[in-house]
Design a protein around this motif. Structure first.
Motif, mmCIF file in Angstrom:
data_model
loop_
_atom_site.group_PDB
_atom_site.id
_atom_site.type_symbol
_atom_site.label_atom_id
_atom_site.label_comp_id
_atom_site.label_asym_id
_atom_site.label_seq_id
_atom_site.Cartn_x
_atom_site.Cartn_y
_atom_site.Cartn_z
ATOM 1 N N SER A 50 22.632 -5.559 16.336
ATOM 2 C CA SER A 50 22.147 -5.656 14.969
ATOM 3 C C SER A 50 22.359 -7.068 14.419
ATOM 4 O O SER A 50 21.520 -7.604 13.696
ATOM 5 N N LEU A 274 23.769 -6.690 2.408
ATOM 6 C CA LEU A 274 23.828 -5.682 3.457
ATOM 7 C C LEU A 274 24.338 -6.292 4.767
ATOM 8 O O LEU A 274 25.155 -5.686 5.473
ATOM 9 N N GLU A 278 27.709 -5.427 7.023
ATOM 10 C CA GLU A 278 27.693 -5.102 8.446
ATOM 11 C C GLU A 278 28.625 -6.022 9.221
ATOM 12 O O GLU A 278 29.309 -5.590 10.163
ATOM 13 N N LEU A 385 23.591 0.785 4.900
ATOM 14 C CA LEU A 385 23.769 1.078 6.314
ATOM 15 C C LEU A 385 23.757 2.584 6.497
ATOM 16 O O LEU A 385 24.276 3.329 5.654
ATOM 17 N N TRP A 399 21.992 4.024 14.641
ATOM 18 C CA TRP A 399 22.609 3.022 13.760
ATOM 19 C C TRP A 399 21.493 2.175 13.166
ATOM 20 O O TRP A 399 20.575 1.772 13.880
ATOM 21 N N ARG A 401 19.804 -0.243 9.490
ATOM 22 C CA ARG A 401 19.762 -0.757 8.122
ATOM 23 C C ARG A 401 18.571 -0.124 7.416
ATOM 24 O O ARG A 401 17.429 -0.236 7.877
#
Length: 410
Positions: A50, A274, A278, A385, A399, A401
């Motif tokens: 990510s 965001l 993360e 998330l 997983w 966003r």
């Protein structure tokens, strides 16, 4: 009922194999404290992949389990630089024997598969080979033993469209029609194509009620959009995260083996907020926060939405220093085949639908909860998330966003 579908395909084409230099995979998080568990290693890989995809501005939802299991299957067939690059990117400890890694995947896969009322998780793997390609027996046996790979021959060279249609038909069946066309084309140079599918459909332990879903505003950071917002009063695991300026909620599925988590930042509504959130996380931090969650009764607001994500992960993996896999000269698949091959594409597609539905008995409980008043609330009305986790192993099945939900209408 909520459904999640992911498909990943690795396409191998003709090439040549020679050894090349090895560069270690860089660490993308300042605090890497993953324990020895496979679930933690998959979580760290999810954060790494990510991190190197931060340039993508929209939604990004992956199945870390799907990606790592298929790459680990390829590990069985690689040698030299290609082997070491894959192991480094997958974060397997140098002290871990290959047999232990593959046995752990075998056990994890079996623990994830479910076919119970309110919960269905199916996982399928298939390797398609060009007719006449010589695949080593040891590789085929190990791929079947550890990853449940079934092998089929197709004539990519003379009938690439027919091969594409056959693969798409199998993927469509395995994903219950959610992904009817994974591949738009297949090259006649293809020698092998590996596919992994994950299908997840779970009923909430405490479902939302359709009569309480109403239009509401979701702030993407660049615009306000209108989405159908589900709402219910329920008792759910919750944790305030002051160090991250965020809050986290878990929505368990029936049986409490799986749960969906949302982590919503409180700062400015931007993608950077965001991404900073993360970056703050690693497997150890996430495990600690989840263990500290406590049931709290509150009003919960979540968009009724669909999230679709499709990408070729070749460039993403190259940013993780997995390069020789895609090199016609340096790619080394000598433990898979005597032919000279390389990976051409790594196609990953994920579809997630979130709705109110649950079982009839659970719905009755939710109706009762709706009669109890509280001033506390948790609202997913901004980028967040989101992930689905198997709670016993800590493995992230999905997983991602959430930046701009696609409204899911009746």
């Amino acid at each position: 009922m909520r459904s999640c579908v992911v498909v990943m395909a690795v396409v191998l084409g003709l090439g040549a194999a020679l050894p090349g230099p090895l560069e270690p995979t860089p660490r993308f998080h300042s605090r890497r404290q993953a324990g020895p568990s496979l679930g933690d290693l998959i979580q760290e890989f999810a954060l790494d992949i990510s991190s190197v995809s931060w340039s993508e501005q929209g939604n990004m939802v992956l199945s870390p389990f799907s990606i790592t299991s298929l790459l680990s299957m390829l590990l069985l067939g690689t040698s030299g630089t290609t082997y070491h690059e894959l192991r480094s990117a997958l974060l397997y400890p140098a002290t871990a024997e290959d047999s232990a890694v593959h046995t752990s995947y075998q056990a994890l896969t079996q623990s994830l598969i479910q076919d119970n009322p309110g919960m269905l998780v199916s996982i399928a793997n298939r390797l398609y080979l060009q007719t006449g390609v010589n695949v080593l027996a040891a590789f085929s046996q190990d791929a079947q033993r550890y990853y449940g790979i079934s092998v089929r021959e197709l004539n990519f060279a003379q009938n690439p469209n027919g091969a594409r249609d056959a693969i798409n038909a199998w993927v469509s069946r395995e994903t219950r029609g959610k992904i009817p066309r994974l591949l738009n084309f297949v090259s006649p140079q293809t020698t092998a194509l590996a596919v992994n599918t994950v299908y997840f459909k779970g009923a909430w332990e405490t479902p939302f009620q359709k009569r309480t879903t109403h239009p509401s505003t979701f702030n993407t950071g660049t615009q306000n959009i209108t989405v159908p917002m589900m709402s219910s009063m329920m008792k759910v695991p919750y944790l305030d995260l002051p160090d991250a300026n965020a809050e986290m909620i878990a929505l368990p599925y029936q049986g409490r083996q799986f749960a969906m988590f949302f982590i919503v930042p409180r700062g400015p509504v931007t993608l950077n907020t965001l991404l900073e959130l993360e970056f703050y996380l690693d497997a150890d931090t996430l495990n600690r926060h989840i263990s500290n969650m406590r049931d709290v009764q509150m009003n919960v607001f979540v968009p009724r939405m669909s999230i679709n994500y499709k990408a070729d992960l070749a460039d993403t993996l190259k940013r993780l220093k997995v390069t020789s896999l895609f090199d016609s000269v340096r790619g080394d698949f000598s433990r898979m085949t005597t032919d000279k091959v390389m990976v051409d594409r790594v196609i990953h597609e994920t579809i997630i639908d979130i709705t109110e539905e649950g079982t009839e008995a659970a719905a009755a409980t939710a109706t009762d909860l709706n009669r109890i008043g509280t001033s506390r609330s948790f609202t997913v009305d901004r980028p967040a998330l989101m992930f689905i986790r198997e709670l016993r192993t800590g493995a992230p099945l999905f997983w991602g966003r959430l930046v701009q939900p696609e409204p899911l209408l009746d």
